[in-house]
Write a protein that holds these residues in place. Sequence first.
Motif, short mmCIF file in Angstrom:
data_model
loop_
_atom_site.label_atom_id
_atom_site.label_comp_id
_atom_site.label_asym_id
_atom_site.label_seq_id
_atom_site.Cartn_x
_atom_site.Cartn_y
_atom_site.Cartn_z
N VAL A 162 0.29 -7.17 8.83
CA VAL A 162 0.70 -5.78 8.42
C VAL A 162 1.93 -5.25 9.07
O VAL A 162 2.08 -5.39 10.02
CB VAL A 162 -0.68 -4.91 9.11
N CYS A 206 2.76 -1.06 4.34
CA CYS A 206 2.24 0.24 4.16
C CYS A 206 3.61 1.18 4.24
O CYS A 206 4.25 1.23 5.14
CB CYS A 206 1.45 0.79 5.51
N HIS A 244 0.74 -1.08 0.05
CA HIS A 244 0.12 0.12 -0.02
C HIS A 244 0.90 1.11 0.14
O HIS A 244 1.59 1.52 1.00
CB HIS A 244 -0.78 0.05 1.17
N THR A 279 -2.67 3.05 5.42
CA THR A 279 -2.76 2.15 6.38
C THR A 279 -4.01 1.75 6.73
O THR A 279 -4.31 0.52 7.34
CB THR A 279 -1.99 3.00 7.68
N HIS A 324 0.71 -7.27 4.22
CA HIS A 324 0.20 -5.96 3.64
C HIS A 324 1.47 -5.02 4.17
O HIS A 324 1.52 -4.97 5.45
CB HIS A 324 -0.92 -5.49 4.26
N ALA A 378 -5.11 -1.38 4.78
CA ALA A 378 -4.32 -2.45 5.60
C ALA A 378 -5.09 -2.98 6.47
O ALA A 378 -5.26 -4.17 6.98
CB ALA A 378 -3.07 -2.31 5.62
#
Length: 768
Positions: free
Chosen positions: A271, A302, A206, A215, A300, A218
């Motif tokens: 994340v 970020c 992302h 964020t 994920h 995610a």
Amino acid sequence: MSLPRCALLWARLPAGRQAGHRAAVCSALRAHTGPFPGALGRVPAIACASSSASGGSKAPNTSLFVPLTVKPQGPSADGDVGAELTRPLDKNEVKKILDKFYKRKEIQKLSADYGLDARLFHQAFISFRNYIMQSHSLDVDIHIILNDICFSAAHVDDLFPFFLRHAKQIFPVLECKDDLRKISDLRIPPNWYPEARAIHRKIIFHSGPTNSGKTYHAIQKYLSAKSGVYCGPLKLLAHEIFEKSNAAGVPCDLVTGEERVTVDPDDEVAVIDEIQMIKDPARGWAWTRALLGLCAEEIHLCGESAAIDLVTELMYTTGEDVEVRTYKRLTPISVLDHALESLDNLRPGDCIVCFSKNDIYSVSRQIEIRGLESAVIYGSLPPGTKLAQAKKFNDPDDPCKILVATDAIGMGLNLSIRRIIFYSLMKPSINEKGEKEIEPITTSQALQIAGRAGRFSSKFKEGEVTTMNREDLSLLKEILNRPVDPIRAAGLHPTAEQIEMFAYHLPDTTLSNLIDIFVDFSQVDGQYFVCNMDDFKFSAELIQHIPLSLRVRYVFCTAPINKKQPFVCSSLLQFARQYSRNEPLTFSWLRRYIKWPLLPPKNIKDLMDLEAVHDVLDLYLWLSYRFLDMFPDASLVRDLQKQLDGIIQDGVHNITKLIKISETHKLLNLQNLSAESQSRLSGATKSQSRRNRGTKALGSKAAEPLGPDAEEKSLASRLVQQGLLTADMLKQLEREWMTQQAEQGKARLETGTSLKGTRRKKKDPDSD
């Protein structure tokens, strides 16, 4: 090698929503995580020069090889066998033989082939000569060969095997160089995590600027998963996700360096926040470990777009594809065409960003003089105090409408800011050599800070950015318009097991020296660098004289301490000393040590002392999760820390009063600080801006050395000539000086102070 769970501060959703689906949040990728058995703790700043990017073998830095002492042999119980078999040696003749041996070019070349460069050869020879000359009796073999050389029955070169044997005794690294290179081979890091390689993970990046919602998207996936882990760089971010998760009806545990719960190793979703910090010279290794080693079906990431290419390359080596999702900022932000220039122009929702505590104190004091109230946030404040100050600033019913902060606001705090004002653009930093530098902030830093204005969730839907000084505005625009440099490499750090294997080969080497040799021998691929370990070495040298096992010593050295705080450093030393004596550090002992109860701060120094005590309590809690039996009272200490946080909050709430008292008692000299720092920093910024634009920074005269008559010129004219002061700045200084003189005169009249016929110190205008 499995991913060490304690190297991250875990945030996790244990599997099974049907059975009460739990989630745990971790603030993991911070330097304050520490080793469990086999895990790794805080490592502090980059030392690329110490590792080989090519992966090939390189000549070691022999200056790191510290010679061990080999004592001469005393009288033997069996007598001098060598002398009995031949004859006693004539020490004068032996000395001549050794000097001849030392000067032989063939011997020097042969020594170099065995790893003894000129420096090591000289040190080894001095030790070898002292050993032979000072020993009462020598081993039979060397006694005989020396005797044969004296009678020309052997050549002086025949001493070399004995010399080499001695050299390997004082420099044991020569005996095991190949083994050490294998242990310190940090190439192909993906292979360190076989569990993660056993699954095919989906990687989603992302990408977007601050306040783009990257964020958020995610985290939504994280909250909807059966189980998940969130990894972030700060406690505050972990607390934020912890609260959001529980508020959404998803039970969530919080795990940080000072708090830990048992969690499952596998997740559906992971994340990793602020992935661009994989390049961080002090903490990048933690992001690398999470990226390569997390066992999750879907990961994920970020962060900034500057990390996309590197992440893609790293995932190519694992056989995993990266899906990039790009986001744009949700609210507009603009750089104003005018600077603030005066604190009289402040408006509600303004945040003044400073890069030093002195500037924080100075600006807060000046705002208070103008009848305004400000909140204060800086890095060394406890998390609870930061949150309290943020809440005060965000509260629409609170009279506090101005925020004075360092770049600590760049992450982890939700703030309702309308306008970011850079008090200066020059930030102190430590370079790779450990030297302090003052340079303009980077584009990445400027964007991170500026992006805090006009956030989507705040009441200000448009953000503004400017500078305090007119001279800085053009440089700010230039910095913000520069493209962010792509990230080239990810940080790595040796594990405790690797250091233990090194110590097995070099048992008499200090831990600090062991680290130096490891980093020097290490080999990395071009996509990685070895994080600098100066903070680790600082702690290692601090507790070197305390008898501890290597593993325990390693853990203490990874403990999070601020080496600029003497009390925190002495506390680490005291904790290690108590541990070595097998004396548990109980709650009652700790209370006596920190002299609890503590009084509210009366001045700035008291406030800083309380912050240091808070850090000491953090240190206790951090160690309590590694050595539960020796630090047994974590819950009591945590309650004590909450009380201390409250005392600090009260102190920060009244910070302008503390500053005023400190000035009165000469504990803090902020008089003229603003003008001085602004003239210095603005001038430096202007000069830097000109250099960056490729234009001529100074006139031909200014570029030349000052002539012999320069001392006769006024200081102001010299500063103007050198480009460190402008005419406008000179006028501003003159106005401020005149105003100050008028205030001082008024104060003297009001207090009836007369200086006629006496010699007396000027009275501080604020001392009443």
